[in-house]
Design an enzyme around this catalytic site. Structure first.
Site, PDB file in Angstrom:
ATOM      1  CG  ASP A   1     -10.966 -32.096  13.440  1.00  0.00           C
ATOM      2  OD1 ASP A   1     -11.408 -31.010  12.989  1.00  0.00           O
ATOM      3  OD2 ASP A   1     -11.530 -33.188  13.285  1.00  0.00           O
TER       4      ASP A   1
ATOM      5  CG  HIS B   1     -14.228 -31.934  10.484  1.00  0.00           C
ATOM      6  ND1 HIS B   1     -13.760 -32.700  11.501  1.00  0.00           N
ATOM      7  CD2 HIS B   1     -15.485 -32.391  10.201  1.00  0.00           C
ATOM      8  CE1 HIS B   1     -14.660 -33.614  11.825  1.00  0.00           C
ATOM      9  NE2 HIS B   1     -15.730 -33.430  11.043  1.00  0.00           N
TER      10      HIS B   1
ATOM     11  CB  SER C   1     -18.047 -34.324  13.198  1.00  0.00           C
ATOM     12  OG  SER C   1     -17.735 -35.369  12.310  1.00  0.00           O
TER      13      SER C   1
END
Length: 313
Positions: free
Chosen positions: A192, A158, A259
């Site tokens: 992801d 992402h 992230s």
């Protein structure tokens, strides 16, 4: 003549022991002309008893002295035995104290060996951590594999999804004042995860062989809000399955920009990849990370020996 029924008493062989008259007269004449001294024999209780009492007293004193002399070695033996008993008890107590101290020292040594130096780990992994920037946002990444052809950097899908979906595979990796151009080479949207390749070689982080245990201390490293190389500590607080995907729940603070950054154990080995956190009023320290074993299905990982901060040249 008829003999009598009684046996006749035998006549004495000698006459009565009686002096003749002439002898008696001679003795009388001698006694009249001579003075006869008579020595008085003293009774034991008379004045002559004092020397005897003295002798008895000396005998008693000598006896008591002998008893004292005899009892002295016995007393000395008793005291010696008591001293030996006290010394033995003291020695036993000392040995126990020494044993307890040795056990405590060993326990402290084991504790020191098992206690992580998080500062050293944070410093050791910095050369392997990057801020990943695209035209659409920021994230974090870490080197999972390094070789002659360069380095493969792991991040979340992402983080690069908008650029990749737009057909732009180019991203920029920052480390301090250094900026390197990289390209997206692999993606797994369902997990992801994405791999960004750079031509330069950087040290690869080692990964843990197994999953961490509930309650283990972990450190999140990344670029919250673009602040590269930031670290935060927490613990593994659970294991979750969300929408069919497995996650490790942890309490270390993360923010947008973390992230794709690594979650490290006490050996400096990567156990997971920071991916998300729960948001809401009153919600705190509920973060999620993707287990590193999923990463290793995409790219060859360097497995940790669990003896050093998890870097591998």
């Amino acid at each position: 003549m008829r003999p009598s029924s009684r046996s006749a008493r035998p006549k004495p062989l000698l006459g009565p022991l009686r002096a003749s008259r002439q002898v008696q007269d001679a003795i009388r004449d001698l006694t009249d002309g001579a003075s006869i001294r008579v020595r008085r024999v003293l009774h034991p209780d008379a004045d002559g008893s004092a020397p005897r009492r003295g002798r008895l007293r000396r005998l008693v004193l000598l006896s008591l002295a002998g008893l004292l002399l005899l009892s002295a070695p016995v007393t000395s033996i008793g005291l010696a035995l008591r001293e030996q008993h006290v010394e033995a008890a003291t020695s036993s107590a000392d040995r126990r104290s020494i044993s307890e101290m040795q056990a405590r020292v060993l326990s402290l040594e084991v504790q020191m060996r098992t206690t992580a130096d998080w500062g050293a780990i944070a410093r050791a992994v910095q050369p392997s951590i990057f801020t990943i920037a695209t035209d659409h946002g920021l994230g974090s990444g870490w080197v999972a594999r390094a070789g002659a052809g360069g380095s493969d950097v792991v991040t979340n899908f992402h983080v690069v999804a908008e650029a990749f979906n737009a057909g732009d595979a180019t991203v920029h990796l920052r480390q301090g004042d250094l900026t390197i151009e990289g390209s997206i080479t692999q993606v797994q949207p369902g997990d992801d995860l994405a791999i960004v390749h750079i031509a330069e070689r950087f040290p690869a982080l080692q990964v843990a062989i197994g999953r961490p245990q509930l309650g283990d201390t972990v450190m999140a490293v990344g670029s919250p809000l673009g602040l590269g190389g930031s670290v935060s500590l927490g613990v593994v607080s659970g294991f979750r399955s969300i929408e069919g995907a497995d996650y490790i729940q942890f309490s270390a603070a993360i923010s947008p920009g973390n992230s794709g950054g690594p979650l490290l154990d006490s050996h400096g080995s990567v156990v997971a990849v920071s991916a998300a956190k729960f948001l809401g009023t009153g919600v705190e320290a509920l973060s999620l990370a993707i287990p590193v074993q999923t990463v290793c299905t995409m790219v060859g990982c360097t497995w940790s020996t669990a003896k050093s901060a998890g870097i591998h040249p």
